[in-house]
Scaffold this motif. Structure first.
Motif, short mmCIF file in Angstrom:
data_model
loop_
_atom_site.label_atom_id
_atom_site.label_comp_id
_atom_site.label_asym_id
_atom_site.label_seq_id
_atom_site.Cartn_x
_atom_site.Cartn_y
_atom_site.Cartn_z
N MET A 256 0.95 -0.59 0.26
CA MET A 256 -0.33 0.29 0.07
C MET A 256 0.84 1.26 0.06
O MET A 256 0.65 2.03 -0.99
CB MET A 256 -0.41 0.30 1.35
N VAL A 257 2.18 0.97 0.82
CA VAL A 257 2.87 2.58 1.04
C VAL A 257 3.79 2.78 -0.26
O VAL A 257 3.18 3.93 -0.57
CB VAL A 257 3.98 1.95 1.82
N LYS A 258 3.52 1.45 -1.45
CA LYS A 258 4.90 1.60 -2.75
C LYS A 258 3.18 1.81 -3.62
O LYS A 258 3.44 2.68 -5.10
CB LYS A 258 4.76 0.37 -3.42
N TYR A 259 2.34 1.85 -3.16
CA TYR A 259 0.70 2.68 -4.31
C TYR A 259 0.86 3.57 -4.36
O TYR A 259 0.15 4.26 -5.53
CB TYR A 259 -0.36 1.53 -4.14
N TYR A 260 0.36 3.84 -3.21
CA TYR A 260 0.33 5.45 -2.17
C TYR A 260 1.79 6.26 -2.99
O TYR A 260 2.76 6.16 -2.41
CB TYR A 260 -0.55 6.06 -1.71
N PRO A 261 1.77 7.84 -3.43
CA PRO A 261 2.61 8.68 -4.06
C PRO A 261 3.16 9.38 -2.85
O PRO A 261 2.24 9.71 -1.88
CB PRO A 261 2.92 8.87 -5.05
N ALA A 262 4.28 9.76 -2.40
CA ALA A 262 4.52 10.28 -1.41
C ALA A 262 4.23 11.95 -1.74
O ALA A 262 3.83 12.07 -2.33
CB ALA A 262 6.28 10.20 -1.29
N GLU A 263 2.85 11.87 -0.17
CA GLU A 263 2.47 13.48 -0.64
C GLU A 263 3.97 14.78 -0.90
O GLU A 263 4.19 14.36 0.73
CB GLU A 263 1.38 13.92 0.89
N ALA A 264 3.68 15.68 -0.57
CA ALA A 264 3.85 16.30 -0.91
C ALA A 264 3.62 17.70 0.47
O ALA A 264 2.47 17.64 0.25
CB ALA A 264 3.88 17.73 -2.20
N ASN A 265 4.54 17.83 0.83
CA ASN A 265 4.56 18.76 2.07
C ASN A 265 4.49 20.41 1.67
O ASN A 265 6.31 20.65 2.07
CB ASN A 265 5.05 18.44 3.70
N ILE A 266 3.72 20.87 2.20
CA ILE A 266 4.07 22.57 1.53
C ILE A 266 5.42 23.04 1.96
O ILE A 266 5.73 23.81 1.50
CB ILE A 266 3.22 23.05 1.28
N ALA A 267 4.64 22.71 3.57
CA ALA A 267 5.48 23.46 4.69
C ALA A 267 6.82 23.44 4.79
O ALA A 267 7.58 23.45 4.45
CB ALA A 267 4.74 23.55 6.01
N GLN A 268 7.05 22.07 4.45
CA GLN A 268 8.39 21.77 4.49
C GLN A 268 9.27 21.79 3.39
O GLN A 268 10.14 22.40 4.09
CB GLN A 268 8.66 19.89 4.05
N ILE A 269 8.66 21.77 2.40
CA ILE A 269 9.33 22.30 0.94
C ILE A 269 9.82 24.05 1.36
O ILE A 269 10.97 24.27 1.51
CB ILE A 269 8.82 22.20 -0.05
N ILE A 270 8.93 25.03 2.08
CA ILE A 270 9.18 26.33 2.22
C ILE A 270 10.03 26.15 2.87
O ILE A 270 11.10 27.61 2.84
CB ILE A 270 8.11 27.19 2.37
N ARG A 271 9.94 25.33 4.25
CA ARG A 271 11.35 25.71 5.06
C ARG A 271 12.73 25.62 4.96
O ARG A 271 13.14 25.66 4.42
CB ARG A 271 11.27 24.87 6.86
N GLN A 272 12.62 23.76 3.72
CA GLN A 272 13.92 24.17 2.80
C GLN A 272 14.24 25.13 2.45
O GLN A 272 15.98 24.71 2.27
CB GLN A 272 13.81 22.02 2.90
#
Length: 108
Positions: free
Chosen positions: A47-63
């Protein structure tokens, strides 16, 4: 000439030996053990392989602050919280000590 019948005691001994050789559960009374489900392949990794990783906007902005991205949903949430506080509808203040809490005053 009829074939000789195999005694149940011998069949039980054979089954017990077979279970010890092939490392399976010996269950002569056919009680429900859940072994079928314990032997089954785990579904979680698939199931983990089937669903793509969800983008976390807050994490991207901090990074990557140099991108100067803005999280409009978070800004709107913070504005709503501020507006509620102005109207007196915000979350209550946390108690610093045990006696400061609202529950401490109420006794049954």
């Amino acid at each position: 000439m009829a074939a000789a019948a195999i005694r149940p005691m011998r069949l039980a001994a054979l089954t017990k030996t077979r279970c010890s050789i092939f490392q399976t559960a010996y269950n002569p009374t056919s009680a429900r053990t859940g072994a079928k489900y314990l032997r089954a392949r785990l579904r979680g990794p698939s199931m983990v392989k089937y669903y793509p990783a969800e983008a976390n906007i807050a994490q991207i902005i901090r990074q990557w602050p140099e991108l100067e991205m803005r999280n409009y949903a978070e800004e709107e949430r913070l504005q709503d919280v501020e507006d509620k506080k102005k109207r007196g509808k915000g979350a209550p203040k946390k108690a610093k000590e045990k006696g400061d809490s609202r529950r401490a005053g109420r006794k049954r």
